[in-house]
Design a protein around this motif. Structure first.
Motif, mmCIF file in Angstrom:
data_model
loop_
_atom_site.group_PDB
_atom_site.id
_atom_site.type_symbol
_atom_site.label_atom_id
_atom_site.label_comp_id
_atom_site.label_asym_id
_atom_site.label_seq_id
_atom_site.Cartn_x
_atom_site.Cartn_y
_atom_site.Cartn_z
ATOM 1 N N GLY A 1 0.822 -1.208 0.000
ATOM 2 C CA GLY A 1 0.000 0.000 0.000
ATOM 3 C C GLY A 1 0.849 1.249 0.000
ATOM 4 N N PHE A 2 0.187 2.392 -0.191
ATOM 5 C CA PHE A 2 0.910 3.661 -0.146
ATOM 6 C C PHE A 2 0.009 4.743 0.438
ATOM 7 C CE2 PHE A 2 -1.320 3.991 -4.129
ATOM 8 C CZ PHE A 2 -1.613 5.340 -4.266
ATOM 9 N N VAL A 3 0.687 5.772 1.018
ATOM 10 C CA VAL A 3 -0.012 6.881 1.668
ATOM 11 C C VAL A 3 -0.043 8.052 0.691
ATOM 12 C CG1 VAL A 3 -0.037 8.456 3.628
ATOM 13 C CG2 VAL A 3 0.793 6.114 3.923
ATOM 14 N N LEU A 4 -1.266 8.594 0.454
ATOM 15 C CA LEU A 4 -1.454 9.702 -0.471
ATOM 16 C C LEU A 4 -1.838 10.945 0.319
ATOM 17 C CD1 LEU A 4 -1.530 10.528 -3.451
ATOM 18 C CD2 LEU A 4 -3.952 9.950 -3.484
ATOM 19 N N LYS A 5 -0.979 11.967 0.271
ATOM 20 C CA LYS A 5 -1.203 13.189 1.041
ATOM 21 C C LYS A 5 -1.987 14.204 0.195
ATOM 22 C CE LYS A 5 1.737 16.427 1.144
ATOM 23 N NZ LYS A 5 2.964 17.221 1.232
ATOM 24 N N PHE A 6 -3.082 14.761 0.771
ATOM 25 C CA PHE A 6 -3.889 15.789 0.116
ATOM 26 C C PHE A 6 -3.663 17.128 0.818
ATOM 27 C CE2 PHE A 6 -6.030 11.924 -1.047
ATOM 28 C CZ PHE A 6 -6.516 12.150 -2.319
ATOM 29 N N LYS A 7 -3.703 18.207 0.045
ATOM 30 C CA LYS A 7 -3.478 19.528 0.616
ATOM 31 C C LYS A 7 -4.655 19.981 1.475
ATOM 32 C CE LYS A 7 -1.829 24.134 -0.640
ATOM 33 N NZ LYS A 7 -1.419 25.038 -1.734
ATOM 34 N N TYR A 8 -5.896 19.621 1.044
ATOM 35 C CA TYR A 8 -7.087 20.069 1.758
ATOM 36 C C TYR A 8 -7.909 18.871 2.234
ATOM 37 C CZ TYR A 8 -5.907 24.374 -0.712
ATOM 38 O OH TYR A 8 -5.255 25.468 -1.211
ATOM 39 N N ASP A 9 -8.554 19.051 3.399
ATOM 40 C CA ASP A 9 -9.387 17.981 3.964
ATOM 41 C C ASP A 9 -10.514 17.588 3.024
ATOM 42 O OD1 ASP A 9 -7.744 18.445 6.057
ATOM 43 O OD2 ASP A 9 -9.306 18.573 7.586
ATOM 44 N N THR B 1 -15.533 4.158 -6.427
ATOM 45 C CA THR B 1 -15.218 3.965 -7.849
ATOM 46 C C THR B 1 -13.878 4.591 -8.190
ATOM 47 O OG1 THR B 1 -17.591 4.046 -8.335
ATOM 48 C CG2 THR B 1 -16.076 4.327 -10.191
ATOM 49 N N PHE B 2 -13.636 5.767 -7.623
ATOM 50 C CA PHE B 2 -12.376 6.465 -7.877
ATOM 51 C C PHE B 2 -11.183 5.673 -7.340
ATOM 52 C CE2 PHE B 2 -9.217 9.349 -5.953
ATOM 53 C CZ PHE B 2 -8.668 9.867 -7.108
ATOM 54 N N THR B 3 -11.278 5.214 -6.063
ATOM 55 C CA THR B 3 -10.147 4.478 -5.470
ATOM 56 C C THR B 3 -9.900 3.156 -6.182
ATOM 57 O OG1 THR B 3 -11.700 3.563 -3.843
ATOM 58 C CG2 THR B 3 -10.463 5.537 -3.206
ATOM 59 N N LYS B 4 -10.992 2.519 -6.611
ATOM 60 C CA LYS B 4 -10.837 1.251 -7.325
ATOM 61 C C LYS B 4 -10.166 1.473 -8.685
ATOM 62 C CE LYS B 4 -13.500 -2.682 -9.076
ATOM 63 N NZ LYS B 4 -14.855 -3.250 -9.282
ATOM 64 N N THR B 5 -10.619 2.504 -9.411
ATOM 65 C CA THR B 5 -10.032 2.810 -10.723
ATOM 66 C C THR B 5 -8.553 3.158 -10.592
ATOM 67 O OG1 THR B 5 -12.175 3.687 -11.434
ATOM 68 C CG2 THR B 5 -10.262 4.274 -12.764
ATOM 69 N N MET B 6 -8.223 3.904 -9.550
ATOM 70 C CA MET B 6 -6.838 4.316 -9.340
ATOM 71 C C MET B 6 -5.955 3.113 -9.015
ATOM 72 S SD MET B 6 -5.647 7.334 -6.816
ATOM 73 C CE MET B 6 -3.918 7.711 -6.582
ATOM 74 N N ALA B 7 -6.456 2.208 -8.151
ATOM 75 C CA ALA B 7 -5.680 1.014 -7.793
ATOM 76 C C ALA B 7 -5.467 0.112 -9.004
ATOM 77 C CB ALA B 7 -6.403 0.256 -6.679
ATOM 78 N N THR C 1 2.471 -1.031 -12.558
ATOM 79 C CA THR C 1 3.567 -1.529 -11.714
ATOM 80 C C THR C 1 3.528 -3.024 -11.492
ATOM 81 O OG1 THR C 1 2.268 -1.142 -9.691
ATOM 82 C CG2 THR C 1 3.609 0.691 -10.523
ATOM 83 N N GLY C 2 2.356 -3.646 -11.633
ATOM 84 C CA GLY C 2 2.228 -5.071 -11.350
ATOM 85 C C GLY C 2 1.876 -5.348 -9.898
ATOM 86 N N ASN C 3 1.871 -4.321 -9.020
ATOM 87 C CA ASN C 3 1.520 -4.474 -7.604
ATOM 88 C C ASN C 3 0.105 -3.978 -7.357
ATOM 89 O OD1 ASN C 3 4.088 -5.307 -7.318
ATOM 90 N ND2 ASN C 3 4.683 -3.823 -5.742
ATOM 91 N N HIS C 4 -0.585 -4.674 -6.452
ATOM 92 C CA HIS C 4 -1.910 -4.205 -6.041
ATOM 93 C C HIS C 4 -1.758 -3.416 -4.748
ATOM 94 C CE1 HIS C 4 -6.233 -4.032 -5.673
ATOM 95 N NE2 HIS C 4 -6.104 -4.447 -4.406
ATOM 96 N N TYR C 5 -1.862 -2.083 -4.848
ATOM 97 C CA TYR C 5 -1.653 -1.215 -3.690
ATOM 98 C C TYR C 5 -2.994 -0.857 -3.041
ATOM 99 C CZ TYR C 5 3.096 -0.377 -5.398
ATOM 100 O OH TYR C 5 4.379 -0.522 -5.809
ATOM 101 N N ILE C 6 -2.948 -0.774 -1.710
ATOM 102 C CA ILE C 6 -4.088 -0.237 -0.956
ATOM 103 C C ILE C 6 -3.853 1.269 -0.808
ATOM 104 C CG2 ILE C 6 -5.317 -0.250 1.245
ATOM 105 C CD1 ILE C 6 -4.433 -3.158 1.575
ATOM 106 N N LEU C 7 -4.854 2.074 -1.211
ATOM 107 C CA LEU C 7 -4.733 3.525 -1.173
ATOM 108 C C LEU C 7 -5.197 4.047 0.176
ATOM 109 C CD1 LEU C 7 -4.374 6.333 -2.400
ATOM 110 C CD2 LEU C 7 -6.628 6.137 -3.404
ATOM 111 N N LEU C 8 -4.318 4.792 0.872
ATOM 112 C CA LEU C 8 -4.636 5.384 2.177
ATOM 113 C C LEU C 8 -4.464 6.888 2.075
ATOM 114 C CD1 LEU C 8 -2.666 2.843 4.399
ATOM 115 C CD2 LEU C 8 -5.124 2.893 4.024
ATOM 116 N N GLY C 9 -5.568 7.628 2.123
ATOM 117 C CA GLY C 9 -5.519 9.076 2.008
ATOM 118 C C GLY C 9 -5.394 9.747 3.355
ATOM 119 N N VAL C 10 -4.709 10.897 3.387
ATOM 120 C CA VAL C 10 -4.545 11.636 4.635
ATOM 121 C C VAL C 10 -4.345 13.114 4.284
ATOM 122 C CG1 VAL C 10 -2.045 11.183 4.674
ATOM 123 C CG2 VAL C 10 -3.214 11.833 6.776
#
Length: 563
Positions: free
Chosen positions: A468-476, A487-493, A500-509
């Motif tokens: 997985g990877f941590v995705l930092k957003f500027k605004y809450d 749908t967005f997180t699934k499409t992005m993964a 890349t060949g890896n299945h990453y879990i997206l963690l937003g903060v």
């Protein structure tokens, strides 16, 4: 010939008859009454706006037997002589055919003689810009200091061609284009006095075709009277002016907007069969869309509209077509108009242009992305205002008491990231995995649509492990919108997995929370590493009585162990 053209029959005989030039006529009338008459005047402006007529009226007023007077009486012998051309003291000269230095020298020699029967000798020189340089030079001294009984009135449609030395010796009056409203009013007055039957829309077409010249409008009206049977109709006006009817323009514009190519080409063929000129039609169509654009921005400015009449079909169509599409239409038609000037195949160019206009596709994704960006900007402004209000509430005790706990909690509600999973990623995170995600970021964005990619404008990956990877957003708010959209997180993964060949879990903060989580994780890691050392020190302390005694005396913080 007993018949005279309308513009000659209805030539203004008083300043009140000069249409649309009140700024000129009022100044001249005041000068006549106060007897502050200049020796030279320059009347400039478009054709058919009343320059020569105003000059003749002024010549009558200064020589009228009832002078000083603001308007000529048109009854005395002098006024009647000037009107029928028998008065030799008012000399009209066409500079287009008398532009040589010899003619000007002749004037210079004759100005010395006193007028025969009038108070002033008035020289009216029309199209004065046609004089040669030598002729202007011959006129300069006489124009600057003529005898007291001489007045020069120069008229021109191109004042920029006159030498500055001539302009500086004259009082200049700029005649403006006559508005369509004033032209229609004058034509109605003439039609009423001449007992003509007419449709009001016919006068509107003629006034717009005249382009601000009343003489042109009266010439077209004269032609329409000859063409019509008993009544001047809209169709008669369209025929003599070569214009296209509003109904056909509305029909063609509707077909283009609906992308109905067959109907659009059929309407165009109908127009060309009626003998309409392709170049003139292209110009009319550009003005049609220009008027539609103006109507969308300022619906109350009827006088600013050049071509259209505000019927229901036009108003309905103006509400449907977006302004971006109108800009595109005008650009394409303008390019076609330029190309047609250098070609004999105007009809072919016009047909190709209609096909282009019907095949324009509005990029809805672009519009959607623009709307999303505008929404983000508004949300960001609201967030700032909420923070300002909260700060004011903290400073004022009275305001803080009035705010209920429920409302405060709603105002300060923020996104709650999955801290436990983020810490797991941080424990296993490596620089290689983070670089792998960052290197694939651009290709991943290309696989998303514009609205999805817009959510990631202010986001970046800050830590990554194999899972997985941590995705930092500027605004809450951006983080909340992205993480709540499955749908967005699934499409992005899926996009990252394909690259890349890896299945990453997206963690937003959000950015503020990420700084706190990262700092806590670093401190926790340091504490764990230092706790192992402390245990070793304690064991040493228990084994060595000297060390234990030292700790009792100065404290454990000041004791340093060296082997």
């Amino acid at each position: 010939m007993s018949y005279q053209a309308l513009y000659r029959v209805w030539r203004p005989q008083t300043f009140a008859d000069v249409v649309g030039q009140e700024h000129v006529t009022k100044t001249l009338q005041n000068a006549l009454i106060r007897q502050k008459i200049s020796h030279a005047y320059l009347f400039s402006g478009p054709r058919g706006t009343g320059k020569t007529s105003a000059a003749k009226i002024f010549a009558k007023a200064v020589n009228c037997e009832k002078a000083p007077i603001s308007d000529p009486c048109n009854e005395c012998e002098t006024c009647r002589g000037i009107m029928d051309g028998s008065n030799t003291d008012v000399i009209e000269m066409d500079a287009a055919s008398n532009n040589g230095v010899e003619e000007i020298r002749d004037i210079r020699d004759k100005v010395k003689f006193a007028p025969n029967s009038s108070t002033y000798k008035v020289y009216i020189i029309d199209e004065v810009h046609m004089l040669t340089t030598s002729a202007f030079n011959a006129l300069l001294k006489t124009l600057e200091e003529p005898p007291k009984h001489v007045i020069f009135i120069l008229a021109t449609t191109e004042p920029h061609k006159l030498p500055l030395t001539v302009i500086s010796r004259c009082q200049r009056f700029d005649f403006k284009r006559i508005t369509a409203h004033d032209t229609i009013k004058r034509m109605k007055q003439i039609a009423k006095e001449a007992h003509l039957l007419f449709e009001e829309q016919a006068f509107e077409v003629i006034a717009r075709a005249a382009e601000g010249g009343l003489r042109d409008a009266l010439s077209l009206l004269d032609q329409a009277i000859s063409f019509s049977q008993e009544k001047i109709t809209l169709e008669d006006a369209l025929t003599i002016t070569g214009s296209v009817s509003q109904a056909l323009l509305n029909k063609l514009a509707a077909a283009i907007y609906e992308q109905d190519l067959a109907s659009a080409l059929h309407s165009l063929e109908q127009l060309l069969m009626e003998g309409k000129d392709p170049t003139r039609f292209t110009e009319d169509f550009i003005l049609y869309y220009r008027d539609m654009l103006l109507y969308q921005t300022a619906p109350n400015l009827d006088e600013a509209l050049e071509r259209v009449m505000l019927d229901e079909d036009f108003k309905t169509l103006a509400e449907k077509i977006p302004s971006e599409q109108l800009y595109t239409y005008i650009d394409i038609l303008n390019k076609t108009q330029q190309d047609m000037r250098f070609s004999n195949q105007g009809q072919v160019y016009l047909e190709i242009t209609i096909v282009k206009l019907c095949q324009i596709e509005v990029n809805k994704q672009t519009i959607e992305a623009d709307q999303v960006q505008q929404l983000y900007a508004k949300i960001h402004e609201l967030e700032k205002k909420i923070i300002e209000l909260q700060e004011r509430g903290v400073q004022s005790n009275t305001e803080s008491k009035q705010i209920s706990p429920k409302k405060t909690s709603r105002a300060t509600k923020t996104f709650k990231p999955q801290i436990g999973k983020i810490r797991e990623v941080l424990r296993e995170a490596t620089r290689e995995e983070l670089n792998k995600v960052k290197n694939s970021w651009g290709k991943m964005l290309e696989r998303l649509n514009r609205s999805q990619a817009a959510l990631l404008n202010d986001a970046e990956p800050v830590a990554a492990s194999a899972n997985g990877f941590v995705l930092k957003f500027k605004y809450d708010i951006h983080c909340q919108m992205a993480m709540d959209n499955q749908t967005f997180t699934k499409t992005m993964a899926e996009a990252l997995q394909a690259i890349t060949g890896n299945h990453y879990i997206l963690l937003g903060v959000p950015e503020e929370q990420w700084l706190n989580i990262r700092e806590e994780f670093i401190h926790q890691t340091k504490d764990q590493s230092s706790s192992g050392k402390n245990q070793e020190h304690e064991e040493v302390q228990e084994e060595d009585p000297v060390v234990a005694e030292a700790i009792k005396l100065v404290g454990s913080k000041l004791v340093e162990f060296k082997e």
